[in-house]
Write a protein that holds these residues in place. Structure first.
Motif, PDB file in Angstrom:
ATOM      1  N   THR A 136      -1.859   5.422  -7.403  1.00  0.00           N
ATOM      2  CA  THR A 136      -1.871   3.959  -7.311  1.00  0.00           C
ATOM      3  C   THR A 136      -1.713   3.526  -5.860  1.00  0.00           C
ATOM      4  N   LEU A 137      -2.818   3.256  -5.202  1.00  0.00           N
ATOM      5  CA  LEU A 137      -2.816   2.897  -3.786  1.00  0.00           C
ATOM      6  C   LEU A 137      -2.189   1.527  -3.541  1.00  0.00           C
ATOM      7  N   TYR A 138      -2.518   0.555  -4.384  1.00  0.00           N
ATOM      8  CA  TYR A 138      -1.987  -0.793  -4.232  1.00  0.00           C
ATOM      9  C   TYR A 138      -1.046  -1.092  -5.380  1.00  0.00           C
ATOM     10  N   TYR A 139       0.159  -1.509  -5.048  1.00  0.00           N
ATOM     11  CA  TYR A 139       1.208  -1.714  -6.042  1.00  0.00           C
ATOM     12  C   TYR A 139       1.668  -3.166  -5.973  1.00  0.00           C
ATOM     13  N   LEU A 140       1.539  -3.869  -7.084  1.00  0.00           N
ATOM     14  CA  LEU A 140       1.934  -5.270  -7.171  1.00  0.00           C
ATOM     15  C   LEU A 140       3.451  -5.365  -7.235  1.00  0.00           C
ATOM     16  N   VAL A 143      -5.385  -6.718 -10.068  1.00  0.00           N
ATOM     17  CA  VAL A 143      -4.939  -7.858  -9.262  1.00  0.00           C
ATOM     18  C   VAL A 143      -4.434  -7.390  -7.897  1.00  0.00           C
ATOM     19  N   ALA A 144      -3.652  -6.330  -7.871  1.00  0.00           N
ATOM     20  CA  ALA A 144      -3.166  -5.802  -6.588  1.00  0.00           C
ATOM     21  C   ALA A 144      -4.337  -5.426  -5.691  1.00  0.00           C
ATOM     22  N   HIS A 145      -5.348  -4.774  -6.258  1.00  0.00           N
ATOM     23  CA  HIS A 145      -6.532  -4.389  -5.495  1.00  0.00           C
ATOM     24  C   HIS A 145      -7.269  -5.629  -4.996  1.00  0.00           C
ATOM     25  N   ALA A 146      -7.437  -6.619  -5.859  1.00  0.00           N
ATOM     26  CA  ALA A 146      -8.141  -7.837  -5.477  1.00  0.00           C
ATOM     27  C   ALA A 146      -7.421  -8.563  -4.337  1.00  0.00           C
ATOM     28  N   LEU A 147      -6.107  -8.638  -4.413  1.00  0.00           N
ATOM     29  CA  LEU A 147      -5.356  -9.317  -3.352  1.00  0.00           C
ATOM     30  C   LEU A 147      -5.433  -8.542  -2.043  1.00  0.00           C
ATOM     31  N   ALA A 148      -5.286  -7.226  -2.108  1.00  0.00           N
ATOM     32  CA  ALA A 148      -5.288  -6.413  -0.891  1.00  0.00           C
ATOM     33  C   ALA A 148      -6.671  -6.353  -0.249  1.00  0.00           C
ATOM     34  N   ALA A 149      -7.709  -6.217  -1.064  1.00  0.00           N
ATOM     35  CA  ALA A 149      -9.064  -6.044  -0.539  1.00  0.00           C
ATOM     36  C   ALA A 149      -9.775  -7.367  -0.281  1.00  0.00           C
ATOM     37  N   GLY A 150      -9.317  -8.432  -0.934  1.00  0.00           N
ATOM     38  CA  GLY A 150      -9.944  -9.731  -0.774  1.00  0.00           C
ATOM     39  C   GLY A 150     -10.908 -10.039  -1.910  1.00  0.00           C
ATOM     40  N   LYS A 197       0.876  -1.169   0.000  1.00  0.00           N
ATOM     41  CA  LYS A 197       0.000   0.000   0.000  1.00  0.00           C
ATOM     42  C   LYS A 197       0.911   1.216   0.000  1.00  0.00           C
ATOM     43  N   THR A 198       0.611   2.161  -0.882  1.00  0.00           N
ATOM     44  CA  THR A 198       1.458   3.344  -1.003  1.00  0.00           C
ATOM     45  C   THR A 198       0.712   4.596  -0.556  1.00  0.00           C
ATOM     46  N   SER A 199       1.475   5.628  -0.276  1.00  0.00           N
ATOM     47  CA  SER A 199       0.894   6.924   0.054  1.00  0.00           C
ATOM     48  C   SER A 199       0.353   7.573  -1.211  1.00  0.00           C
ATOM     49  N   PRO A 200      -0.682   8.390  -1.079  1.00  0.00           N
ATOM     50  CA  PRO A 200      -1.251   9.055  -2.248  1.00  0.00           C
ATOM     51  C   PRO A 200      -0.338  10.107  -2.887  1.00  0.00           C
ATOM     52  N   ARG A 201       0.750  10.443  -2.202  1.00  0.00           N
ATOM     53  CA  ARG A 201       1.734  11.374  -2.761  1.00  0.00           C
ATOM     54  C   ARG A 201       3.130  10.804  -2.532  1.00  0.00           C
TER      55      ARG A 201
END
Length: 169
Positions: free
Chosen positions: A60-64, A136-143, A47-51
């Motif tokens: 990009t909040l979630y980075y694979l 995919v990054a979002h799916a893995l992080a959020a479930g 998970k990254t910072s918005p800046r």
């Protein structure tokens, strides 16, 4: 006046930063925490910072980060899956609604850290599939059940971790 960046690295161990650096081949930027850990034990999504540290927006909040998973996703992208998925958005109102909810979820999570003042999320959401890596990054992080295209890509790829860790930091 340039907005102040988020605090950046929040809750990530040095060993995880080393692993992500090895996976990416560079030092990660604006990383806050591990959002998903691969079954092999290494980070797969951060998970990254918005800046970024200099204040530049980084939506990009979630980075694979898993290099093996990135490669498999790249294969799906090269096969034309994003175009097919985008076409299905126009044909399937339920799928389009689910993808819009994924977009709204993504924005809400990012804005809870720091609002960027934009409705742009990442990966083309909600109108098209521009980047399967983001889905995919979002799916893995959020479930499961949050990002339909991320879930679909993961099902198609299968158990990418079976060969063991993608790197040995």
């Amino acid at each position: 006046m340039t907005p102040k960046p988020s605090t950046g690295r929040k809750d990530i161990a040095d060993a995880d930063v080393e692993a992500v650096t090895a996976q990416l081949g560079r030092t990660p930027r604006a990383v806050r925490e591990v959002a998903y850990r691969c079954p092999c034990g290494l980070p797969a999504v951060v998970k990254t910072s918005p800046r970024l540290e200099d204040g530049t927006p980084f939506p990009t909040l979630y980075y694979l980060t898993c290099s093996r998973l990135n490669s498999r996703i790249g294969g799906l992208e090269a096969s034309g899956r994003m175009r097919e998925m985008t076409e299905r958005l126009a044909e399937d109102p339920e799928l389009a609604a689910a993808y819009r909810r994924a977009h709204e979820s993504y924005l809400a999570e990012r804005d809870a850290i720091e609002p960027l003042g934009t409705d742009v999320s990442a990966g083309g959401m909600p109108g098209r599939v521009k980047c399967l890596h983001v889905c995919v990054a979002h799916a893995l992080a959020a479930g499961p059940g949050v990002n339909p295209f991320g879930d679909e890509a993961l099902a198609e790829i299968g158990e990418w971790w079976q060969a063991g860790p993608c790197v040995h930091p």
